[in-house]
Design a protein around this motif. Sequence first.
Motif, PDB file in Angstrom:
ATOM      1  N   PRO A  31       0.929  -1.149   0.471  1.00 43.79           N
ATOM      2  CA  PRO A  31       0.407   0.282  -0.120  1.00 43.79           C
ATOM      3  C   PRO A  31       0.666   1.364   0.050  1.00 43.79           C
ATOM      4  CG  PRO A  31       0.273  -1.576   2.015  1.00 43.79           C
ATOM      5  CD  PRO A  31       1.030  -2.150   0.761  1.00 43.79           C
ATOM      6  N   TYR A  32       2.601   1.505   0.310  1.00 43.39           N
ATOM      7  CA  TYR A  32       2.507   2.140   0.920  1.00 43.39           C
ATOM      8  C   TYR A  32       3.944   2.544  -0.518  1.00 43.39           C
ATOM      9  CZ  TYR A  32       0.351   2.682   5.530  1.00 43.39           C
ATOM     10  OH  TYR A  32       0.372   2.831   6.301  1.00 43.39           O
ATOM     11  N   ALA A  33       4.156   1.848  -1.561  1.00 47.50           N
ATOM     12  CA  ALA A  33       5.461   1.679  -2.161  1.00 47.50           C
ATOM     13  C   ALA A  33       5.178   2.406  -2.541  1.00 47.50           C
ATOM     14  CB  ALA A  33       4.766   0.393  -3.835  1.00 47.50           C
ATOM     15  N   ARG A  34       4.452   3.605  -3.745  1.00 50.60           N
ATOM     16  CA  ARG A  34       4.162   4.791  -4.499  1.00 50.60           C
ATOM     17  C   ARG A  34       3.405   5.616  -3.723  1.00 50.60           C
ATOM     18  NH1 ARG A  34       2.764   1.754 -10.168  1.00 50.60           N
ATOM     19  NH2 ARG A  34       4.279   0.601 -10.576  1.00 50.60           N
ATOM     20  N   VAL A 103       0.299   8.086  10.222  1.00 48.50           N
ATOM     21  CA  VAL A 103      -1.025   8.906  10.043  1.00 48.50           C
ATOM     22  C   VAL A 103      -1.524   8.325   8.862  1.00 48.50           C
ATOM     23  CG1 VAL A 103      -2.092  11.304  10.326  1.00 48.50           C
ATOM     24  CG2 VAL A 103      -0.152  10.016  12.076  1.00 48.50           C
ATOM     25  N   GLU A 104      -1.989   8.097   8.090  1.00 52.94           N
ATOM     26  CA  GLU A 104      -2.749   7.933   6.445  1.00 52.94           C
ATOM     27  C   GLU A 104      -3.869   9.419   6.496  1.00 52.94           C
ATOM     28  OE1 GLU A 104      -3.844   4.611   4.514  1.00 52.94           O
ATOM     29  OE2 GLU A 104      -2.256   2.667   6.549  1.00 52.94           O
ATOM     30  N   CYS A 105      -4.036   9.148   5.187  1.00 49.72           N
ATOM     31  CA  CYS A 105      -4.575  10.385   4.433  1.00 49.72           C
ATOM     32  C   CYS A 105      -5.418   9.444   4.370  1.00 49.72           C
ATOM     33  CB  CYS A 105      -3.835  11.164   3.586  1.00 49.72           C
ATOM     34  SG  CYS A 105      -5.854  11.946   1.976  1.00 49.72           S
ATOM     35  N   SER A 106      -6.847   9.796   4.702  1.00 48.37           N
ATOM     36  CA  SER A 106      -8.429   9.544   5.059  1.00 48.37           C
ATOM     37  C   SER A 106      -9.262   9.735   4.261  1.00 48.37           C
ATOM     38  CB  SER A 106      -8.956   8.465   6.080  1.00 48.37           C
ATOM     39  OG  SER A 106      -9.853   7.678   6.000  1.00 48.37           O
ATOM     40  N   THR A 146      -6.444  -0.154  -1.612  1.00 51.02           N
ATOM     41  CA  THR A 146      -6.786  -0.288  -0.163  1.00 51.02           C
ATOM     42  C   THR A 146      -6.445   0.255   0.733  1.00 51.02           C
ATOM     43  OG1 THR A 146      -4.530   0.110  -0.646  1.00 51.02           O
ATOM     44  CG2 THR A 146      -4.943  -2.422  -1.122  1.00 51.02           C
ATOM     45  N   PRO A 147      -7.713   1.465   1.279  1.00 52.49           N
ATOM     46  CA  PRO A 147      -7.826   1.582   2.413  1.00 52.49           C
ATOM     47  C   PRO A 147      -7.244   1.753   3.544  1.00 52.49           C
ATOM     48  CG  PRO A 147      -9.725   1.372   2.263  1.00 52.49           C
ATOM     49  CD  PRO A 147      -8.285   0.894   1.076  1.00 52.49           C
ATOM     50  N   TYR A 148      -6.979   2.469   4.592  1.00 53.24           N
ATOM     51  CA  TYR A 148      -7.630   1.939   6.123  1.00 53.24           C
ATOM     52  C   TYR A 148      -8.340   0.878   6.544  1.00 53.24           C
ATOM     53  CZ  TYR A 148      -5.972   2.152  11.171  1.00 53.24           C
ATOM     54  OH  TYR A 148      -6.227   1.288  12.362  1.00 53.24           O
ATOM     55  N   TYR A 149      -8.085   0.230   7.250  1.00 51.54           N
ATOM     56  CA  TYR A 149      -9.286  -0.689   7.288  1.00 51.54           C
ATOM     57  C   TYR A 149     -10.290  -0.470   8.391  1.00 51.54           C
ATOM     58  CZ  TYR A 149      -6.742  -1.888  11.769  1.00 51.54           C
ATOM     59  OH  TYR A 149      -6.259  -2.186  13.114  1.00 51.54           O
ATOM     60  N   ALA A 150     -10.446   0.692   9.095  1.00 53.28           N
ATOM     61  CA  ALA A 150     -11.310   1.517   9.555  1.00 53.28           C
ATOM     62  C   ALA A 150     -11.649   2.626   9.410  1.00 53.28           C
ATOM     63  CB  ALA A 150     -10.553   1.290  11.328  1.00 53.28           C
ATOM     64  N   ARG A 181      -8.885  -7.845   8.356  1.00 52.95           N
ATOM     65  CA  ARG A 181      -7.790  -8.060   8.093  1.00 52.95           C
ATOM     66  C   ARG A 181      -6.965  -7.741   7.246  1.00 52.95           C
ATOM     67  NH1 ARG A 181      -4.765  -7.721  12.819  1.00 52.95           N
ATOM     68  NH2 ARG A 181      -3.608  -9.751  12.357  1.00 52.95           N
ATOM     69  N   SER A 182      -7.758  -8.602   5.751  1.00 53.79           N
ATOM     70  CA  SER A 182      -7.376  -8.402   4.535  1.00 53.79           C
ATOM     71  C   SER A 182      -6.516  -6.416   4.337  1.00 53.79           C
ATOM     72  CB  SER A 182      -8.862  -8.213   4.230  1.00 53.79           C
ATOM     73  OG  SER A 182      -9.224  -7.843   3.577  1.00 53.79           O
ATOM     74  N   LEU A 183      -6.950  -6.049   5.174  1.00 51.75           N
ATOM     75  CA  LEU A 183      -6.476  -4.403   4.951  1.00 51.75           C
ATOM     76  C   LEU A 183      -5.374  -3.994   5.723  1.00 51.75           C
ATOM     77  CD1 LEU A 183      -9.945  -2.802   3.872  1.00 51.75           C
ATOM     78  CD2 LEU A 183      -7.730  -3.362   2.227  1.00 51.75           C
ATOM     79  N   TYR A 184      -5.286  -4.929   6.899  1.00 56.10           N
ATOM     80  CA  TYR A 184      -4.459  -4.300   7.684  1.00 56.10           C
ATOM     81  C   TYR A 184      -2.754  -4.322   7.747  1.00 56.10           C
ATOM     82  CZ  TYR A 184      -1.485  -5.362  11.512  1.00 56.10           C
ATOM     83  OH  TYR A 184      -0.302  -4.871  13.535  1.00 56.10           O
ATOM     84  N   ARG A 185      -2.133  -2.825   7.686  1.00 54.10           N
ATOM     85  CA  ARG A 185      -0.807  -3.228   7.199  1.00 54.10           C
ATOM     86  C   ARG A 185      -0.051  -4.160   8.154  1.00 54.10           C
ATOM     87  NH1 ARG A 185      -3.994  -1.154   4.223  1.00 54.10           N
ATOM     88  NH2 ARG A 185      -4.140   1.444   3.552  1.00 54.10           N
ATOM     89  N   ASP A 186       0.536  -5.199   7.704  1.00 53.26           N
ATOM     90  CA  ASP A 186       1.722  -6.348   8.541  1.00 53.26           C
ATOM     91  C   ASP A 186       3.214  -5.345   8.851  1.00 53.26           C
ATOM     92  OD1 ASP A 186       2.973  -8.109   9.824  1.00 53.26           O
ATOM     93  OD2 ASP A 186       2.068  -9.263   8.557  1.00 53.26           O
ATOM     94  N   PHE A 187       3.358  -4.379   9.553  1.00 52.35           N
ATOM     95  CA  PHE A 187       4.417  -3.839   9.749  1.00 52.35           C
ATOM     96  C   PHE A 187       5.652  -4.501  10.179  1.00 52.35           C
ATOM     97  CE2 PHE A 187       1.570  -0.408  10.536  1.00 52.35           C
ATOM     98  CZ  PHE A 187       2.039   0.715   9.963  1.00 52.35           C
TER      99      PHE A 187
END
Length: 204
Positions: A31-34, A103-106, A146-150, A181-187
């Motif tokens: 999700p953060y690649a670009r 922090v993500e732009c939502s 792939t938005p943040y999951y919440a 969990r399908s949109l969970y960012r796994d750091f």
Amino acid sequence: MHITRIESFGIDELFTALRRVTLHERPWSLPYARADLTLLESFSPDALAPAQRYVKRAELVKIGRLAAALAEHRVDLYGLRGFVRFWTADGPPEGMDILPPVVECSREPAGPCGKLINDGMHRVYSARAARRPITVVYVAGVPDETPYYAFPNPAGWDGVEEIEEISEEYAKKHYRLEPHRSLYRDFNTAFRNATGFRSRTVEA
């Protein structure tokens, strides 16, 4: 808490690692690649939107202990300009990474782009309670699929409560879909024990 060793990594290394973060059990999805990554230094916690509905009091205590332990190594937990890897006597041999809150732009329907807290809720809450600024990574341009999951907490900070324990019935967040969990960012796909260490050390 006693930190036995520490390594520091700069902003470029932080951003390079973040671009390798994948979604939960979806190693092909980055999700953060670009995305546009920016370090917002000395930022006001009040300008950030929580998704989470709670913080745990025990984890807030751990945050204080971690901040004190890092300070002994001249590291400001609330002002990270990159990320740090640290070791403790009883921690994993490969060390544990801690990075600034993410922090993500939502972009919600018919609304502006809000700065939604993805990771680091307890640190942001602690900074806000202490009326001090915090440094965060701001992510914009995440793919629409792939938005943040919440969703943001509709009551904002007023809707965040301090609790002792979480019951199975407790609604932690307002999820966009199930299974969320399908949109969970796994750091942990790009950092060492960045989320797994919390059960032992701190809920970041």
